[in-house]
Design a protein around this motif. Structure first.
Motif, PDB file in Angstrom:
ATOM      1  N   PRO A 211     -46.900  39.785  33.743  1.00 12.38           N
ATOM      2  CA  PRO A 211     -48.073  40.188  32.960  1.00 12.38           C
ATOM      3  C   PRO A 211     -49.362  39.782  33.673  1.00 12.38           C
ATOM      4  O   PRO A 211     -49.423  38.751  34.344  1.00 12.38           O
ATOM      5  CB  PRO A 211     -47.903  39.424  31.642  1.00 12.38           C
TER       6      PRO A 211
ATOM      7  N   HIS B 124     -58.449  54.151  22.729  1.00 10.38           N
ATOM      8  CA  HIS B 124     -57.067  53.682  22.745  1.00 10.38           C
ATOM      9  C   HIS B 124     -56.255  54.351  21.635  1.00 10.38           C
ATOM     10  O   HIS B 124     -55.108  54.771  21.854  1.00 10.38           O
ATOM     11  CB  HIS B 124     -57.047  52.166  22.577  1.00 10.38           C
TER      12      HIS B 124
ATOM     13  N   SER C   8     -49.188  40.454  19.120  1.00  9.36           N
ATOM     14  CA  SER C   8     -50.166  40.966  20.075  1.00  9.36           C
ATOM     15  C   SER C   8     -50.946  42.099  19.403  1.00  9.36           C
ATOM     16  O   SER C   8     -50.601  42.537  18.299  1.00  9.36           O
ATOM     17  CB  SER C   8     -49.470  41.500  21.328  1.00  9.36           C
TER      18      SER C   8
ATOM     19  N   ASP D  10     -51.054  45.133  20.441  1.00  6.15           N
ATOM     20  CA  ASP D  10     -50.239  46.352  20.524  1.00  6.15           C
ATOM     21  C   ASP D  10     -48.947  46.183  19.742  1.00  6.15           C
ATOM     22  O   ASP D  10     -47.868  46.553  20.202  1.00  6.15           O
ATOM     23  CB  ASP D  10     -49.917  46.682  21.986  1.00  6.15           C
TER      24      ASP D  10
ATOM     25  N   ASP E  27     -49.666  45.464  25.889  1.00  6.82           N
ATOM     26  CA  ASP E  27     -50.957  44.825  26.120  1.00  6.82           C
ATOM     27  C   ASP E  27     -51.417  44.070  24.878  1.00  6.82           C
ATOM     28  O   ASP E  27     -51.051  44.401  23.755  1.00  6.82           O
ATOM     29  CB  ASP E  27     -52.022  45.868  26.473  1.00  6.82           C
ATOM     30  N   ASP E  28     -52.252  43.062  25.111  1.00  8.99           N
ATOM     31  CA  ASP E  28     -52.955  42.345  24.040  1.00  8.99           C
ATOM     32  C   ASP E  28     -54.417  42.300  24.475  1.00  8.99           C
ATOM     33  O   ASP E  28     -54.895  41.297  25.011  1.00  8.99           O
ATOM     34  CB  ASP E  28     -52.372  40.947  23.853  1.00  8.99           C
ATOM     35  N   ARG E  29     -55.081  43.418  24.253  1.00  8.71           N
ATOM     36  CA  ARG E  29     -56.401  43.647  24.839  1.00  8.71           C
ATOM     37  C   ARG E  29     -57.399  42.545  24.512  1.00  8.71           C
ATOM     38  O   ARG E  29     -58.140  42.086  25.385  1.00  8.71           O
ATOM     39  CB  ARG E  29     -56.925  45.001  24.344  1.00  8.71           C
TER      40      ARG E  29
ATOM     41  N   THR F 150     -52.276  42.075  29.772  1.00  8.16           N
ATOM     42  CA  THR F 150     -51.787  43.441  29.971  1.00  8.16           C
ATOM     43  C   THR F 150     -50.429  43.404  30.669  1.00  8.16           C
ATOM     44  O   THR F 150     -50.117  42.473  31.411  1.00  8.16           O
ATOM     45  CB  THR F 150     -52.755  44.289  30.824  1.00  8.16           C
ATOM     46  N   ASN F 151     -49.632  44.427  30.373  1.00  8.79           N
ATOM     47  CA  ASN F 151     -48.375  44.683  31.077  1.00  8.79           C
ATOM     48  C   ASN F 151     -47.335  43.583  30.889  1.00  8.79           C
ATOM     49  O   ASN F 151     -46.579  43.261  31.796  1.00  8.79           O
ATOM     50  CB  ASN F 151     -48.629  44.894  32.582  1.00  8.79           C
TER      51      ASN F 151
END
Length: 759
Positions: free
Chosen positions: A15, A32, A649, A651, A661-663, A668-669
């Motif tokens: 990540p 988004h 998260s 997402d 992702d957890d903006r 991310t990732n």
């Protein structure tokens, strides 16, 4: 055009991490939302569907339970609501051919994200005993299989009937009616995992196990305390209410171990200001240690008692009971213990007190950050004490506000989905339907898992949800489920629970909220209850994902007819044809639903009665609101260990993973990350970016391990850590639960961090 589902599981072992955000929503959220919706539904279907969400003639969002305002925006949904709708209204399909290609062992090796991304289930499928994959089955044969296994039980109490919050009022009422006519109160539900602590505390103290405020109260409050809650991700439309409260002069105190972007600044995408600077929401951030909330409210109560003129003496005298014992306990509160428990300073608490004393009308909102500790029930009782002291229950702009996390989880409980039903409810059922419901209490979620583990339960039937991923102690839960004779899931999409099966298993596909429901009596609608006790209709607009789908009420009615046979006293066939006939019976059984069909015809719905809010009447054992005086508790933390909370998260919705992702937190990732304060990390010699195994420590001595988590240096409270569930549910012991409510203590897990083999 909608995209195809992923063929392979995405790699999540690296990540990426950036700085966390300090505002929520705005143009980024719009973009988004639309990208995810287009990916699942395509452009035309996206427009058709999203414009019906939460509208008076549309369908209720299958996401959170936040109420709708009287005046609706054209786009009356949030980013996570758009994701929830897109997941349900997706054009992707899971057909019998999919199951022919994928043995259960293959599916069991996939992530929950991959399973959910495959699309909507289209046909009932059956895993026979000894089989290696699901195969198509007719509805008639599916109901026969359930009837065979239930008929072979030594007692109806060997069957479990679980409910998810998505289930409508009508389906929930029928479901509990079926279980009780069968002869059991084994009705565990997702409330057992989340707000059971709230219901337990509020029922005892104010006489109603629900919040006491309406949406309009938030708009007119002087002070709103948001404790143990992250509305920017979990209830994003709440931010609009907080913004309106701020515009009307309210101040907001956030009490949380983690700073959360949504409570820092809200960029409302419905307003010009929101598309630029946004609105600062939090006036005071109290970065509390996990589990320190009871200590915080106890010291505030001590200080209020010591402040001349601060207590509403008339309210306390006229409407409360137990004040003397409570006051004695509060006055004895120790400052040093409070500072240790909370991690706060005297200055922090003094500032909070000044804001409280300057405010006539105060609301306290909370969510899982308060309800999932061993001492959650006394914590919430202490919040009630805090509000009672200054008369902040039963008048405008004031009260308790437990924020429910799933669309109809509160309505399901109102409809009787409860393992410990009130005698008056059972009396009403008996009078209406002519059978004697069982009186012995049934199993909640934790007790249901124990019953499966110990061989005392053999049939598990789930109306929605993802039981395996939502429950604690993953390895124990999965082993327990595999001991069942039969597991049945009524679902719209694949999830982990479908691949952790009993000897035999069924997946029964059902209509979603977004879809039209046509029965022999014509087009039907269902109803839901939001987090503030408002009941309204929900009407799907899309054609069903498959002609093989049945609605939840139809599934219950057909199952009941097959299992109970001609001896049933309930008109199941009539109920399936016309849901209005279900509502007529609800109106005669459940107080507050009188003239149900006529009242729900109002496009805005109606508010259920709430005696403390409406009349300042408290239907408790004493006939008054009850002060309580429990000892202050907080988690003890051994040296070299951290206190872990499991969380979502951005997402993610409950156990549904929309993306990786957890903006807002800068991730991310990937999902296998653990947030640790930089000073704690330095003391533990954990570099940012290093990999660790999370190892739970509890009194049973069992090693519970979640391997391969990337360390993220993050500004959480000292001594505290955080990581996403369901990946960390493996660390939560089955028997580590809240006193009274029996809710898993997922927000206070003692862990040690060991260097991972993947580092």
């Amino acid at each position: 055009m909608a995209s195809k589902p992923p063929k392979g599981d995405p790699v999540q072992d690296a990540p990426k991490v950036a700085e966390p955000k300090h505002s929520a929503a705005g143009l980024t959220a719009i973009g988004h939302s639309l990208r995810m919706a287009h990916r699942q539904m395509g452009v035309k279907r996206t427009a058709l569907t999203l414009l019906s969400v939460n509208q008076k003639d549309g369908f209720d969002c299958p996401g959170c339970a936040w109420p709708e305002p009287e005046h609706r925006h054209t786009a009356e949904f949030c980013e996570n609501g758009a994701k929830a709708v897109a997941e349900e209204a997706t054009l992707r399909r899971v057909t019998p051919g999919f199951f022919a290609e994928h043995p259960v062992a293959d599916l069991a090796g996939r992530s929950g994200y991959w399973l959910g991304q495959q699309g909507r289930l289209t046909h009932p499928v059956y895993l026979p005993e000894g089989g290696d994959r699901y195969e198509p089955v007719t509805w008639e044969r599916a109901f026969d299989i359930v009837a065979e296994e239930i008929g072979a039980l030594a007692s109806p109490d060997e069957a479990l009937f679980y409910t998810s919050g998505r289930t409508s009022n009508e389906a929930a009422f029928l479901y509990q009616l079926f279980a009780r006519e069968l002869g059991t109160n084994n009705l565990p539900d997702c409330s057992n995992l989340c707000h059971e602590s709230s219901g337990s505390a509020l029922s005892e103290t104010i006489g109603v196990g629900k919040g006491s405020v309406l949406l309009e109260d938030l708009h007119t409050a002087d002070l709103i305390i948001v404790a143990g809650q992250n509305p920017g991700t979990n209830h994003p439309r709440m931010l609009t209410a907080l913004e309106k409260a701020k515009a009307n002069g309210a101040r907001i105190i956030s009490v949380n171990p983690l700073p959360e972007a949504g409570l820092e600044r809200f960029k409302n995408p419905q307003t010009p200001k929101g598309l630029t600077t946004g609105t600062s929401l939090t006036d005071l951030f109290l970065q509390i240690r996990l589990g320190g909330d009871q200590a915080l409210f106890r010291i505030l109560n001590k200080l209020i008692l010591e402040t001349p003129g601060a207590v509403d003496e008339d309210f306390v005298r006229e409407h409360t009971h137990g004040h003397e014992d409570f006051a004695e306990a509060a006055r004895a509160t120790d400052w040093d213990a409070t500072l240790t428990a909370t991690g706060l300073t005297r200055e922090d608490i003094g500032t909070c007190l000044r804001m409280v004393l300057e405010s006539r009308s105060v609301i306290v909102c909370w969510a899982m950050g308060l309800t999932q500790h061993k001492h959650s029930v006394p914590t919430i009782r202490e919040i009630v004490n805090f509000l009672l002291l200054r008369g902040n229950i039963g008048r405008p702009g004031a009260g308790v506000c437990p924020v429910r996390g799933h669309s109809n989880v509160q309505g399901d409980r109102t409809m009787g989905i409860f393992e410990r039903p009130a005698p008056a409810f059972l009396d009403a059922l008996e009078k209406e339907f002519g059978f004697a419901p069982p009186r012995e209490h049934g199993y909640d979620v934790v007790r249901a898992i124990r019953a499966l583990r110990d061989g005392r339960a053999k049939v598990f039937f789930a109306m929605g949800g993802n039981f395996v991923s939502a429950s604690p102690d993953t390895e124990v839960t999965e082993a327990a489920m595999r001991r069942a004779r039969l597991t049945v899931h009524v679902s719209t999409k694949l999830n982990r629970s479908h691949v952790v099966t009993g000897a035999r298993a069924l997946i029964l596909p059902t209509l979603g909220r977004t879809e039209r429901d046509l029965q022999d009596g014509g087009e039907q609608f269902v109803t839901v209850e939001d987090s503030m006790g408002m009941v309204h209709a929900s009407r799907g607009r899309l054609e069903p994902a498959s002609g093989q789908l049945l609605s939840e009420p139809a599934i219950v009615c057909r199952l009941a007819r097959r299992v109970l046979g001609s001896g049933s006293t309930v008109p199941w066939e009539e109920f399936e044809k016309d849901y209005a006939t279900i509502r007529d019976r609800i109106a005669r059984v459940i107080p507050g639903f009188e003239d149900f069909n006529a009242r729900v015809a109002n496009p805005s719905g109606f508010a259920l009665p709430h005696a403390p809010r409406d009349e300042r009447r408290f239907p408790t054992a004493t006939g008054k609101a009850n002060f309580t005086a429990a000892p202050v508790e907080y988690p003890e933390l051994p040296k070299g260990r951290l206190l872990l909370q499991t969380l979502r998260s951005h997402d993610q919705y409950n156990t549904t993973i929309y993306g990786l992702d957890d903006r807002y937190r800068g991730v991310t990732n990937g999902r296998r990350v653990v947030f640790v304060h930089p000073e704690d990390a330095r003391e533990l010699r954990l570099a940012d970016g290093s990999y660790v195994d999370l190892v739970g420590e509890w009194k049973d001595g069992v090693e519970r391990r979640a391997p391969g988590f990337r360390v993220v240096h993050y500004p959480t409270a000292r001594g505290c850590a955080a990581a996403y569930y369901p990946e960390t549910n493996v660390l939560v012991p089955l028997d580590a639960t809240a006193d009274t409510s029996n809710t898993p203590a997922s927000k206070s897990v003692v862990v040690r961090l060991e260097q991972s083999a993947t580092d």
